[in-house]
Scaffold this motif. Structure first.
Motif, mmCIF file in Angstrom:
data_model
loop_
_atom_site.group_PDB
_atom_site.id
_atom_site.type_symbol
_atom_site.label_atom_id
_atom_site.label_comp_id
_atom_site.label_asym_id
_atom_site.label_seq_id
_atom_site.Cartn_x
_atom_site.Cartn_y
_atom_site.Cartn_z
ATOM 1 N N UNK A 3 62.340 52.792 8.949
ATOM 2 C CA UNK A 3 61.232 52.315 9.759
ATOM 3 C C UNK A 3 59.971 52.411 8.912
ATOM 4 N N UNK A 4 58.817 52.212 9.515
ATOM 5 C CA UNK A 4 57.548 52.199 8.793
ATOM 6 C C UNK A 4 57.156 53.626 8.420
ATOM 7 N N UNK A 26 52.371 47.470 12.690
ATOM 8 C CA UNK A 26 52.087 46.114 12.244
ATOM 9 C C UNK A 26 52.613 45.888 10.825
ATOM 10 N N UNK A 27 53.704 45.098 10.660
ATOM 11 C CA UNK A 27 54.223 44.867 9.320
ATOM 12 C C UNK A 27 53.292 44.026 8.450
ATOM 13 N N UNK A 28 52.397 43.285 9.068
ATOM 14 C CA UNK A 28 51.432 42.510 8.297
ATOM 15 C C UNK A 28 50.463 43.458 7.586
ATOM 16 N N UNK A 30 50.968 47.101 7.393
ATOM 17 C CA UNK A 30 51.561 48.298 6.773
ATOM 18 C C UNK A 30 52.959 48.048 6.225
ATOM 19 N N UNK A 31 53.349 46.795 6.092
ATOM 20 C CA UNK A 31 54.677 46.481 5.581
ATOM 21 C C UNK A 31 54.790 46.664 4.075
ATOM 22 N N UNK A 32 55.993 46.502 3.550
ATOM 23 C CA UNK A 32 56.217 46.619 2.112
ATOM 24 C C UNK A 32 55.380 45.581 1.349
ATOM 25 N N UNK A 33 54.856 45.977 0.185
ATOM 26 C CA UNK A 33 53.983 45.085 -0.572
ATOM 27 C C UNK A 33 54.544 44.694 -1.934
ATOM 28 N N UNK A 34 55.606 45.350 -2.381
ATOM 29 C CA UNK A 34 56.169 45.045 -3.695
ATOM 30 C C UNK A 34 57.251 43.980 -3.572
ATOM 31 N N UNK A 35 57.736 43.475 -4.694
ATOM 32 C CA UNK A 35 58.610 42.301 -4.696
ATOM 33 C C UNK A 35 60.098 42.595 -4.479
ATOM 34 N N UNK A 36 60.470 43.816 -4.163
ATOM 35 C CA UNK A 36 61.881 44.120 -3.892
ATOM 36 C C UNK A 36 62.333 43.339 -2.657
ATOM 37 N N UNK A 37 63.626 43.028 -2.575
ATOM 38 C CA UNK A 37 64.116 42.305 -1.388
ATOM 39 C C UNK A 37 63.864 43.100 -0.109
ATOM 40 N N UNK A 38 63.297 42.428 0.884
ATOM 41 C CA UNK A 38 62.956 43.089 2.149
ATOM 42 C C UNK A 38 63.338 42.183 3.309
ATOM 43 N N UNK A 39 63.977 42.772 4.313
ATOM 44 C CA UNK A 39 64.211 42.111 5.590
ATOM 45 C C UNK A 39 63.443 42.935 6.619
ATOM 46 N N UNK A 40 62.522 42.293 7.324
ATOM 47 C CA UNK A 40 61.763 42.983 8.366
ATOM 48 C C UNK A 40 62.341 42.576 9.717
ATOM 49 N N UNK A 44 62.831 41.407 19.819
ATOM 50 C CA UNK A 44 62.670 40.036 20.302
ATOM 51 C C UNK A 44 61.358 39.887 21.069
ATOM 52 N N UNK A 45 60.653 38.808 20.796
ATOM 53 C CA UNK A 45 59.400 38.543 21.495
ATOM 54 C C UNK A 45 58.214 39.349 21.003
ATOM 55 N N UNK A 46 58.420 40.182 20.002
ATOM 56 C CA UNK A 46 57.325 41.001 19.471
ATOM 57 C C UNK A 46 56.394 40.116 18.645
ATOM 58 N N UNK A 47 55.089 40.236 18.838
ATOM 59 C CA UNK A 47 54.186 39.468 17.984
ATOM 60 C C UNK A 47 54.309 39.946 16.532
ATOM 61 N N UNK A 48 54.010 39.085 15.573
ATOM 62 C CA UNK A 48 54.120 39.474 14.167
ATOM 63 C C UNK A 48 53.298 40.711 13.816
ATOM 64 N N UNK A 49 52.287 41.005 14.612
ATOM 65 C CA UNK A 49 51.436 42.167 14.345
ATOM 66 C C UNK A 49 51.933 43.436 15.031
#
Length: 77
Positions: A3-4, A26-28, A30-40, A44-49
């Motif tokens: 998780x975050x 908010x993954x926008x 506090x999400x991962x910032x480096x170029x490693x493969x990431x699946x967020x 369901x229905x959650x806003x992107x923020x």
């Protein structure tokens, strides 16, 4: 899978492929910032923020994401 958390950011910085679960955070922002493969994954229905509960992400959705990232890994639902 994480998780975050600080561990998520450390793994991402080291290039470890991640499945990151976001609900109330908010993954926008506090999400991962480096170029490693990431699946967020978000509920369901959650806003992107963010803003929803992690409990709304079903185990089947998480298992499917793991199966896609690690083909051949035995995943049970």
């Amino acid at each position: 899978m994480t998780n975050d958390t600080g561990g998520m950011h450390l793994a991402n910085a080291l290039g470890v492929p991640l499945i990151a679960l976001f609900g109330p955070t908010n993954p926008v922002r506090t999400g991962p910032v480096f170029s490693a493969p990431v699946v967020i994954l978000q509920p369901p229905g959650c806003p992107p923020t963010g803003g929803n509960s992690l409990a709304e992400i079903s185990p089947a959705v998480v298992a499917a994401a793991v199966g896609k990232q690690k083909p051949g890994l035995p995943v049970t639902n």
